[in-house]
Design an enzyme around this catalytic site. Structure first.
Site, PDB file in Angstrom:
ATOM      1  N   ASP A   3       0.793  -1.240   0.000  1.00 33.79           N
ATOM      2  CA  ASP A   3       0.000   0.000   0.000  1.00 33.79           C
ATOM      3  C   ASP A   3       0.826   1.290   0.000  1.00 33.79           C
ATOM      4  O   ASP A   3       0.533   2.205   0.788  1.00 33.79           O
ATOM      5  CB  ASP A   3      -0.964   0.015   1.209  1.00 33.79           C
ATOM      6  CG  ASP A   3      -1.915  -1.180   1.213  1.00 33.79           C
ATOM      7  OD1 ASP A   3      -1.872  -1.985   0.269  1.00 33.79           O
ATOM      8  OD2 ASP A   3      -2.709  -1.301   2.164  1.00 33.79           O
ATOM      9  N   LYS A  26      -6.729  -5.326  -2.725  1.00 36.74           N
ATOM     10  CA  LYS A  26      -7.447  -5.839  -1.549  1.00 36.74           C
ATOM     11  C   LYS A  26      -8.459  -4.822  -1.048  1.00 36.74           C
ATOM     12  O   LYS A  26      -8.339  -3.631  -1.362  1.00 36.74           O
ATOM     13  CB  LYS A  26      -6.458  -6.205  -0.446  1.00 36.74           C
ATOM     14  CG  LYS A  26      -5.688  -5.011   0.061  1.00 36.74           C
ATOM     15  CD  LYS A  26      -4.595  -5.449   1.009  1.00 36.74           C
ATOM     16  CE  LYS A  26      -3.843  -4.271   1.539  1.00 36.74           C
ATOM     17  NZ  LYS A  26      -4.652  -3.306   2.283  1.00 36.74           N
ATOM     18  N   CYS A  36      -1.678  -2.749   7.784  1.00 35.27           N
ATOM     19  CA  CYS A  36      -1.610  -3.709   6.670  1.00 35.27           C
ATOM     20  C   CYS A  36      -0.297  -4.474   6.600  1.00 35.27           C
ATOM     21  O   CYS A  36      -0.282  -5.646   6.237  1.00 35.27           O
ATOM     22  CB  CYS A  36      -1.934  -3.005   5.364  1.00 35.27           C
ATOM     23  SG  CYS A  36      -3.683  -2.547   5.309  1.00 35.27           S
TER      24      CYS A  36
HETATM   25  C1  VGL Z   1      -4.697   0.612   5.828  1.00 32.99           C
HETATM   26  C2  VGL Z   1      -6.206   1.548   7.253  1.00 32.99           C
HETATM   27  C3  VGL Z   1      -7.230   1.280   6.387  1.00 32.99           C
HETATM   28  C4  VGL Z   1      -3.278   0.246   5.529  1.00 32.99           C
HETATM   29  C5  VGL Z   1      -5.712   0.325   4.946  1.00 32.99           C
HETATM   30  O1  VGL Z   1      -2.921   0.076   4.345  1.00 32.99           O
HETATM   31  O2  VGL Z   1      -2.493   0.124   6.462  1.00 32.99           O
HETATM   32  N1  VGL Z   1      -4.951   1.205   6.977  1.00 32.99           N
HETATM   33  N2  VGL Z   1      -6.966   0.652   5.232  1.00 32.99           N
END
Ligand code: VGL
Ligand code: ZN
Length: 376
Positions: free
Chosen positions: A107, A223, A268
């Site tokens: 991410d 995801k 994540c």
């Molecule tokens: C994430 C919060 C919500 C992340 C993803 O990538 O860490 N954190 N969605």
């Protein structure tokens, strides 16, 4: 031949694990007592030669080598006999000497860097990841993951009124603030942290940082794509109802080790690394190539990851580890646990085949003696 040379030569021999002659030579080399099996002291000597820290010998303790020994000593008679040594040679040693590494960049998207869910100093990891990726060929596979949500996603604070709240939820819709946790109603009550809307599919915020190096044959994993369930791990959604293609992609390339980096460390990255461990990959977390939301939850995440068997490393150690010039007991213990687990599974399978056929017990030593040996 010096000790390092023995294992370093093996490391460069891609077919060593099938070489019965070298296997016998290795057993003989460490079996000083000459009875054709290794006791704990002999195994410790072998580990002293095997484990290295970037060319230097590793300060291995007896406890460390004993824990590995216990996993490899299948019948627990305090010797690694010829059969056990064969398994060690065939399955354990290749994981130490010839690991196959993948990098998972979790991410590294604009919204987590300077967008709606920005993580402090997140941009600093981009050059760190790029430097790791400079060395072509270090990884068999590079994976970029994307948090990839539809507009009506369950994790968005502004969508809290779209779904019913379960009666056990401490926070009600009208009082819910960003970062609160609510419990939604559904097939099963589902806890959900409410985040600011982020990483909406195809938006600028969902794009990878413009400076992030993208390798040629990479794999993209998306995801959190279903509106009704969140997904912190790049392997499974939070309810473990569905899987992404990540595990299959890693298995296709026979990956043993995954190096995890990215955002956010305490969300994540944490879930991805822990799931990787549960699937039998060896996860390494490149700590300086991650940033997290809060110090407190990062500390908690680190403890959880270590508890799950993840190995914390810095970006400067990755090359030496991925190329097996650094070989540490922690990696070897994980490998031994994986081998032991695979053996137990094989025994269960054989035992059930045996009972399916309803005839006399198998006599090849793979019969389960008692149910306690199945405890994991
Ligand atoms: C994430 C919060 C919500 C992340 C993803 O990538 O860490 N954190 N969605
Ligand atoms: Zn998200």
């Amino acid at each position: 031949m010096s000790a390092e040379n023995f294992f370093d030569n093996l490391k460069n021999d891609l077919s060593f694990s099938g070489n019965r002659e070298k296997e016998a030579t290795c057993l003989k080399r460490y079996n000083k007592r000459g009875d054709g099996r290794l006791d704990q002291d002999e195994f410790h000597e072998m580990c002293l030669d095997l484990f290295v820290d970037d060319g230097k010998s590793f300060p291995l303790t007896e406890t460390e080598s004993r824990r590995i020994f216990e996993q490899l000593d299948d019948n627990q008679d305090n010797y690694i006999d010829r059969d056990e040594f064969h398994i060690l040679w065939r399955y354990w040693l290749p994981m130490i000497l010839q690991p196959k590494a993948a990098l998972i960049a979790v991410d590294v998207q604009n919204d987590f860097i300077d967008g709606s869910l920005a993580v402090a100093q997140a941009e600093e990891i981009v050059p760190v990841i790029n430097r790791i990726l400079d060395d072509e060929g270090m990884f068999e596979q590079v994976i970029y993951t994307y948090d990839w949500h539809p507009e009506n996603h369950v994790s968005f604070h502004n969508n809290v009124c779209l779904r019913n709240i379960h009666h056990t939820s401490k926070v009600q819709q009208k009082d819910a603030c960003v970062f609160d946790t609510v419990v939604f109603d559904g097939h099963v009550p589902m806890e959900q942290t409410l985040w600011p809307a982020h990483c909406v599919q195809h938006s600028h915020g969902a794009k990878l940082h413009a400076d992030l190096k993208i390798t040629k044959d990479h794999v993209d994993i998306y995801k959190g794509v279903c509106d009704h369930v969140d997904s912190y791990s790049a392997f499974f959604d939070n309810q473990r109802l569905s899987q992404t293609e990540l595990a299959v992609a890693l298995c296709d390339r026979r990956i043993t080790d995954v190096y995890v980096c990215g955002l956010a460390y305490d969300v994540c990255v944490r879930h991805t690394a822990i799931d990787a461990a549960s699937l039998g990959f060896r996860p390494f977390v490149i700590e300086d190539a991650c940033r997290g939301l809060t110090t407190e939850s990062c500390d908690k995440a680190r403890r959880e990851m270590e508890e799950a068997g993840c190995i914390m490393v810095s970006s400067t150690q990755v090359k030496s580890m991925a190329e097996a010039n650094t070989r540490v007991p922690k990696m070897a213990l994980q490998a031994a646990e994986n081998v032991a687990l695979a053996r137990r599974k094989a025994k269960v399978k054989l035992a059930s085949m045996n009972s399916d056929h309803g005839d006399k017990p198998l006599t090849n030593g793979f019969v389960v003696e008692n149910s306690s040996s199945l405890d994991m």
